[in-house]
Design an enzyme around this catalytic site. Sequence first.
Site, PDB file in Angstrom:
ATOM      1  N   CYS A 230      -6.115  -7.033   7.536  1.00 48.63           N
ATOM      2  CA  CYS A 230      -5.730  -5.629   7.658  1.00 48.63           C
ATOM      3  C   CYS A 230      -4.323  -5.428   8.236  1.00 48.63           C
ATOM      4  CB  CYS A 230      -6.793  -4.903   8.472  1.00 48.63           C
ATOM      5  SG  CYS A 230      -6.800  -3.143   8.172  1.00 48.63           S
TER       6      CYS A 230
ATOM      7  N   ARG B 231      -9.026   7.863   5.273  1.00 43.36           N
ATOM      8  CA  ARG B 231      -8.942   6.414   5.487  1.00 43.36           C
ATOM      9  C   ARG B 231      -9.814   5.712   4.463  1.00 43.36           C
ATOM     10  NH1 ARG B 231      -6.706   4.570  10.046  1.00 43.36           N
ATOM     11  NH2 ARG B 231      -7.926   2.652  10.151  1.00 43.36           N
TER      12      ARG B 231
ATOM     13  N   HIS C 131     -12.657  -7.028   7.274  1.00 40.08           N
ATOM     14  CA  HIS C 131     -12.560  -7.297   8.716  1.00 40.08           C
ATOM     15  C   HIS C 131     -13.392  -8.495   9.194  1.00 40.08           C
ATOM     16  CE1 HIS C 131      -9.744  -4.646  10.561  1.00 40.08           C
ATOM     17  NE2 HIS C 131     -10.091  -3.686   9.732  1.00 40.08           N
TER      18      HIS C 131
HETATM   19  N1  GLN Z   1      -2.759   0.283  11.086  1.00 43.55           N
HETATM   20  C1  GLN Z   1      -3.312  -0.122   9.890  1.00 43.55           C
HETATM   21  C2  GLN Z   1      -3.933   0.922   9.002  1.00 43.55           C
HETATM   22  O1  GLN Z   1      -4.582   1.868   9.451  1.00 43.55           O
HETATM   23  C3  GLN Z   1      -4.252  -1.254  10.148  1.00 43.55           C
HETATM   24  C4  GLN Z   1      -5.607  -0.855  10.655  1.00 43.55           C
HETATM   25  C5  GLN Z   1      -6.493  -2.021  10.871  1.00 43.55           C
HETATM   26  O2  GLN Z   1      -6.030  -3.133  11.088  1.00 43.55           O
HETATM   27  N2  GLN Z   1      -7.753  -1.782  10.811  1.00 43.55           N
HETATM   28  O3  GLN Z   1      -3.738   0.787   7.825  1.00 43.55           O
END
Ligand code: GLN
Length: 264
Positions: free
Chosen positions: A95, A132, A207
């Site tokens: 990520c 998101r 993740h």
């Molecule tokens: N900051 C990044 C995003 O929101 C990474 C988030 C994360 O590592 N979960 O895309």
Amino acid sequence: MELSIGWLYPNLMSTYGDRGNVICLQKRCEWRDIQVVVVPLDRTTEADKIAQVDIIVGGGAQDRQQEIVMRDLKGAKADTLKAKLEEGTPGVFTCGSPQLLGHYYEPALGQRIEGLGLLDLVSKHPGIDAPRCIGNLVFEITAEPLASELRAIWGDTPIVIGFENHGGRTYLNQVPALGKVLQGYGNNGEDGTEGAFFHNAIATYSHGPLLPKNPFIADWLIKVALQNKYQTAISLSKLENSIVYEGRKAMLHKLGMGNLAITV
Ligand code: GLN
């Protein structure tokens, strides 16, 4: 035998269970009598310590933490990390980490964060009002030679079952995708690509339960790291995976993808 796992900025970059990747590597080594040391690579670390690790794990981070990391990951430290990955040190980057290994990340608010430019990709957050990308993520690893090597280890198609949570969208240029999305958003929710693959570095939006849920990737990382270190072909002993198989089948079934629950 012995391996050292370098863990990038554990206090700043370990959101959404990314620590699970480190634990999984450690346990799957220990169950085979391979000694493991976990080396935190953080703001107090000198470049020569980065040079000594055999596997590198980098997790996700929120935008603010990504900025702090990039302020620190410069000069000799950045050069050493780049050289390691170019020489084929295996790693898994989740990520926020792949966003930083690319050319840049544009957060929802504030300035563009320049990346290491190692992976030919860019990442952009479309703004605070944009939804998101959150949810279960299923993809097939297609990058070669990785896909063939994983098939040999696992005995089946390398289907990854993961979980994603990111605002940024990643667009690949000349770096191959890690795989193709079967369910979920992946890199950007538009082009069906997920992650990237560079030498032996795996970049993904999936993740920290990635390795426990998909232990064939953990075993591949261990095998490559041992081969690099000891300069000899390595065949890892088989571990008991039946709970993993059951968990994977249950998850695929829940996601309406039961037809994929072949043998694994
Ligand atoms: N900051 C990044 C995003 O929101 C990474 C988030 C994360 O590592 N979960 O895309």
